[in-house]
Design a protein around this motif. Structure first.
Motif, short mmCIF file in Angstrom:
data_model
loop_
_atom_site.label_atom_id
_atom_site.label_comp_id
_atom_site.label_asym_id
_atom_site.label_seq_id
_atom_site.Cartn_x
_atom_site.Cartn_y
_atom_site.Cartn_z
N PRO A 139 0.82 -1.22 -0.01
CA PRO A 139 0.14 0.23 -0.13
C PRO A 139 0.70 1.14 0.05
O PRO A 139 0.56 2.32 -0.50
CB PRO A 139 -0.82 0.09 1.27
CG PRO A 139 -0.23 -1.05 2.15
CD PRO A 139 0.42 -2.07 1.12
N PRO A 170 -9.12 3.40 -13.29
CA PRO A 170 -9.81 2.20 -12.52
C PRO A 170 -8.85 1.70 -11.33
O PRO A 170 -9.58 1.35 -10.51
CB PRO A 170 -9.65 0.88 -13.90
CG PRO A 170 -9.47 1.75 -15.04
CD PRO A 170 -8.73 3.07 -14.74
N LEU A 171 -7.56 1.63 -11.67
CA LEU A 171 -6.60 1.24 -10.54
C LEU A 171 -6.87 2.05 -9.24
O LEU A 171 -6.71 1.76 -8.14
CB LEU A 171 -5.33 1.50 -10.85
CG LEU A 171 -4.98 0.39 -12.04
CD1 LEU A 171 -3.58 0.70 -12.68
CD2 LEU A 171 -4.88 -1.19 -11.35
N VAL A 173 -9.69 3.94 -8.52
CA VAL A 173 -11.05 3.49 -7.87
C VAL A 173 -10.77 2.29 -7.19
O VAL A 173 -11.42 1.90 -5.94
CB VAL A 173 -11.90 3.32 -8.89
CG1 VAL A 173 -13.09 2.97 -8.48
CG2 VAL A 173 -12.41 4.60 -9.54
N LEU A 174 -9.98 1.30 -7.53
CA LEU A 174 -9.84 -0.03 -6.70
C LEU A 174 -9.08 0.14 -5.50
O LEU A 174 -9.24 -0.10 -4.47
CB LEU A 174 -8.87 -0.98 -7.52
CG LEU A 174 -9.65 -2.03 -8.11
CD1 LEU A 174 -8.54 -2.73 -8.84
CD2 LEU A 174 -10.48 -2.84 -7.15
N LEU A 177 -10.92 1.10 -2.44
CA LEU A 177 -11.52 0.12 -1.58
C LEU A 177 -10.47 -0.67 -0.61
O LEU A 177 -10.91 -1.43 0.07
CB LEU A 177 -12.26 -0.91 -2.52
CG LEU A 177 -13.04 -0.22 -3.45
CD1 LEU A 177 -13.23 -1.50 -4.53
CD2 LEU A 177 -14.23 -0.23 -2.86
N GLU A 178 -9.46 -0.20 -0.61
CA GLU A 178 -8.17 -0.66 0.28
C GLU A 178 -8.72 -0.35 1.47
O GLU A 178 -9.11 0.85 1.72
CB GLU A 178 -6.91 -0.34 -0.15
CG GLU A 178 -6.54 -0.79 -1.66
CD GLU A 178 -6.39 -2.33 -1.48
OE1 GLU A 178 -5.86 -2.68 -0.51
OE2 GLU A 178 -6.59 -2.91 -2.66
N PRO A 179 -8.06 -1.05 2.80
CA PRO A 179 -8.45 -0.84 3.87
C PRO A 179 -7.46 0.58 4.53
O PRO A 179 -7.95 1.19 5.50
CB PRO A 179 -8.25 -2.19 4.58
CG PRO A 179 -7.52 -2.93 3.99
CD PRO A 179 -7.70 -2.69 2.55
N GLU A 180 -6.46 0.69 4.13
CA GLU A 180 -5.63 1.64 4.50
C GLU A 180 -6.09 3.02 4.41
O GLU A 180 -6.38 3.65 3.12
CB GLU A 180 -3.99 1.33 3.99
CG GLU A 180 -3.25 0.39 4.34
CD GLU A 180 -3.77 -0.86 3.47
OE1 GLU A 180 -3.96 -0.64 2.39
OE2 GLU A 180 -3.72 -1.89 4.23
N HIS A 213 -18.50 4.11 -4.81
CA HIS A 213 -17.35 4.20 -3.65
C HIS A 213 -17.23 5.23 -2.72
O HIS A 213 -16.98 5.43 -1.48
CB HIS A 213 -16.30 3.61 -4.44
CG HIS A 213 -16.23 2.50 -5.20
ND1 HIS A 213 -16.57 1.15 -4.64
CD2 HIS A 213 -16.05 2.19 -6.61
CE1 HIS A 213 -16.64 0.26 -5.63
NE2 HIS A 213 -16.44 0.88 -6.61
#
Lengths: 507, 302
Positions: A139, A170-171, A173-174, A177-180, A213
């Motif tokens: 991350p 797109p990356l 936006v992905l 969604l990460e938790p950090e 998101h």
């Protein structure tokens, strides 16, 4: 023995290099050392160290370079001129994650200063390398890459377009969604930087499903994340009606108003800016926001904050009222006008006052009811004063004049018009007298009040060219009263009477 | 002779009388002429007047009959017109009534409903009030949570301090810094020191710190009850090893996600995952490609 001796020489050299790079990195943290380091020729020394055999020296050298470029624009330009960038971009693909983080840091530091430097980063294929970094697992690397892309995209539309063309969106936006938390913040900030330039870029961001998101993250407890999320939504929705509608369809609105009570000032400001950008497109969107109680929340916000952050709230009220008279009435009913009057008296900056005056004009120009609400808040003399004040800026004067004219043309509340008779210049006076001439013929109590308060006297004292509209209005007013009263109040009547006394022979 | 005289006298008288009578006649001629003219004119006038009045009377009769005739015709016409106008007024009034009702209905239903607007404004005021109250409550709640968190942090910091200053605990012989004999009761720090359990300064201290810092997240409410941290003495006997935090802690370290999350993400955001649907060896392949292109690129640059 000699083998150990030889190895020892190499180890010493390595330790020396490591120490040098670490010290330079520490020194580069302080801005006052930058000048000295530059004069000592640190760039040419760091450059070969970036190609060193030992990985830790490589990434510490890159870190030092990044800090240097971060703190000084000259050094950033020197980095570009020395062709260090292609080397960095190339090695971004192959090294370990610490090096990638440091290299992304350098690219970010270079790109942040000006569009030309960002263009240089783009030209050496740095964007593709950074997008590759976004696919990593670590991350920290993703965060550094996203931050660098954000700095590149910030400057202008062409650079944002090149970032989008490399397939970053797109990356990003992905990564949302990460938790950090830090990664989410940076991803949101980069999306906001990309989408702020043109509607097409915003559309590209929306097409990857970013809105859903971002909407999920509105109620997160982290303050900086909320700031960035609202900023991103604002930049998306400001371009066109369809984009604003998509943002509204994500059903953020009743929930976002809870963020208006957040202790952090910038979160509140960003929420109100979002509301302003949504409201300014069509009456239906404004209606949606009014229906979920947005006006009340914004008026409370205006009451609690001070200074420059009030500006989006004031403009939001103006945009809502501008669409239709029922929305303007909604603003009045939610007690917007007294709050705007408070803002006008408390704020000292001209641009905020200009915005307040504009909003008041938008509220008051629809019907006599609206104009009466504005007039009873005692705003008309204040706006007149701003118009007449020589120290107000051009913008403030023009806006005050327009607002005054538009409100006066509908105002039939005579007690508030009377103070204006005494102080207004002739172009405003024309409208005031016009309003009097419209109301007085029909209302006998108003006529009585007009005479007793000295208004008739003032009207007689006004000098107007015969044939001008002002003279016609004055004649219309004079026609409402019996001739003796008009003559009584006309200037010089007492002298005329005294002259008659001179000629009079007692019988 | 007498007769002659008489005749002469008569002749003279006759002459005188003739002359006299002529004179009289002449004198009266004018007068008599005028009188005769007057009489004749008066008589003629009477005749003409009688004739005229006769004519007048006849003319009056004719005109009377004629005027009555035309007036009656006109009255008949006027009555017809008045009737027509009355009918038209009636129709118009009825038409106005119909149009008025229709226009009122149409405007109120399709264009602008005054009562709906009034209700909307009242509803808006109520909604505003509601929203304000809810927001106030929310703010209050959040503030309380934050205060709670702050308090927990503060307490944990104090416990940590107590842990570090354990050596300042008062002994039987010598009262500690926080337990001055002049105070009516020991300082709170003293009490905390008595509660804190001493830990030997080994590597375990770092784990202890991790446990220490991991506490605030799991104890947001009712912290006095759950401060059964490994650092504070409890009534039960403890082992020399530190107690690990309970496994019920949901937050995971690092990159690990729930079992189904990655699969779900793949299902729902298929287009986003496209860029990850690359081969296992894609990084090496990309590096090979770059290395192959490198001589070409370097030649282009230089």
């Amino acid at each position: 023995m000699s083998q150990r001796h030889v190895v020892q020489v190499f180890e010493q050299y390595q330790k020396a290099r490591m120490q040098f790079v670490q010290t330079v990195a520490d020194l580069a943290n302080r801005p006052q050392n930058i000048e000295l380091l530059q004069n000592a020729g640190v760039l040419s020394l760091l450059r070969p160290l970036m190609l060193d055999v030992v990985p830790s020296i490589q990434h510490t050298a890159a870190l030092a370079l990044g800090r240097l470029a971060d703190n000084s624009e000259d050094l950033a330009e020197a980095v570009v001129k020395e062709d260090i960038l292609p080397q960095l971009a190339h090695s971004l693909a192959s090294q370990n994650r610490f090096y990638k983080k440091a290299a992304a840091f350098v690219l970010r530091a270079v790109a942040k200063h000006s569009p030309e430097l960002s263009q240089a980063v783009v030209a050496c294929r740095g964007v593709d390398a950074l997008v590759l970094c976004l696919e990593e697992f670590d991350p920290g690397v993703k965060e550094a890459a996203a931050w660098a892309l954000g700095n590149i995209a910030r400057h202008n539309a062409a650079l944002s377009q090149s970032v989008v063309d490399a397939g970053a969106v797109p990356l990003l936006v992905l990564s949302l969604l990460e938790p950090e938390m830090a990664l989410k913040r940076i991803a949101a900030s980069t999306l906001s930087d990309i989408s702020k330039h043109t509607p097409e870029l915003a559309q590209t961001v929306v097409d990857t499903g970013a809105i859903a998101h971002l909407a999920q993250m509105i109620l997160s407890p982290d303050t900086k994340l909320k700031r960035q999320v609202f900023a991103a939504l604002t930049q998306i929705s400001k371009h066109s009606v369809s984009l604003a509608e998509m943002v509204i369809e994500a059903e953020i609105f009743p929930a976002a108003m809870s963020c208006l009570r957040d202790p952090d000032e910038y979160v509140k400001k960003n929420v109100v800016t979002l509301m302003r950008e949504v409201v300014k497109h069509t009456p239906e969107l404004a209606q949606v926001i009014v229906n979920c109680g947005g006006l009340e929340a914004v008026i409370d916000y205006l009451g609690n904050c001070h200074g420059n952050v009030r500006l989006p709230g004031i403009m939001m009220l103006g945009y809502v009222a501008a669409h239709s008279e029922s929305l303007a009435m909604a603003v009045i009913v939610s007690k917007g006008v007294p709050q705007l009057a408070l803002c006008l008296s408390e704020e000292s900056e001209d641009h905020i006052k200009a915005a307040t005056v504009w909003s008041v004009g938008q509220i008051g120009h629809h019907t006599p009811e609206h104009a009466k609400a504005v007039a009873t808040a005692n705003l008309l003399p204040k706006i007149l004063e701003l118009y007449m004040n020589a120290r107000s800026s051009e913008d403030l004067q023009t806006k005050s004049k327009k607002a005054l004219k538009s409100v006066l043309q509908k105002c039939t509340y005579l007690p508030s018009l009377e103070p204006l008779l005494y102080e207004a210049p002739s172009n405003i006076l024309k409208h005031v007298v016009c309003q009097f001439s419209k109301v007085l013929p029909h209302d006998s109590k108003a006529r009585r009040l007009f005479v007793t308060s000295g208004g008739l006297k003032k009207v007689q004292e006004i000098e107007a060219e015969p044939g001008s509209p002002l003279q016609e209005y004055i004649n219309a007013i004079n026609g409402c009263f019996p001739e003796e009263i008009v003559r009584y109040y006309s200037p010089g009547y007492s002298e005329a009477l005294l002259e008659r006394l001179d000629d009079y022979q007692p019988a | 002779m007498a007769e002659l005289l008489k005749i002469k006298r008569e002749f003279e008288e006759f002459q005188k009388e003739y002359y006299y009578r002529n004179r009289e006649a002449d004198e009266n001629r004018e007068k008599e002429n005028q009188a005769a003219t007057q009489i004749q004119s008066w008589f003629r006038g009477c005749k003409v007047r009688a004739y005229l009045s006769h004519l007048h009377k006849k003319a009056i009769i004719i005109q009377k009959i004629w005027r009555g005739f035309t007036a009656r015709a006109r009255v008949r016409q006027m009555v017809k017109a008045a009737y027509f106008i009355m009918k038209m007024n009636f129709y118009e009034e009825m038409a106005v009534r119909i149009q008025r009702t229709w226009r009122g209905f149409f405007v109120r239903k399709y264009i602008h409903n005054f009562y709906a607007r009034k209700k909307y404004m009242e509803g808006l005021v109520m909604k505003n009030e509601l929203v304000r109250r809810e927001l106030d409550q929310l703010e209050e709640l959040q503030k309380r949570e934050r205060d709670c968190l702050d308090m927990v942090k503060e307490h944990t910091a104090k416990v940590y301090q107590a842990h570090r200053l354990h050596h300042l605990l008062s002994t039987k012989q010598c009262p500690g810094v926080f337990n001055s004999p002049f105070r009516p009761a020991p300082h709170e720090m003293e009490l905390l020191l008595r509660q804190v359990k001493y830990q030997a300064p080994t590597r375990l201290v770092s784990r202890g710190k991790a446990c220490l810092l991991g506490i605030p997240s799991s104890t947001s409410s009712s912290f006095p009850a759950t401060l059964g941290s490994p650092l504070i003495k409890t009534s039960r006997t403890y082992s020399s090893r530190p107690i690990l935090p309970p496994i019920a802690n949901k937050t995971q370290q690092g990159l690990y996600r729930e079992a189904g999350e990655a699969w779900e993400q793949r299902l729902h955001c298929r287009e986003l995952m496209l860029c990850l649907q690359t081969s296992y060896m894609h990084l090496e392949e990309a590096q090979n490609q770059l290395r192959q292109l490198e001589p070409v690129r370097l030649r282009c640059i230089y």
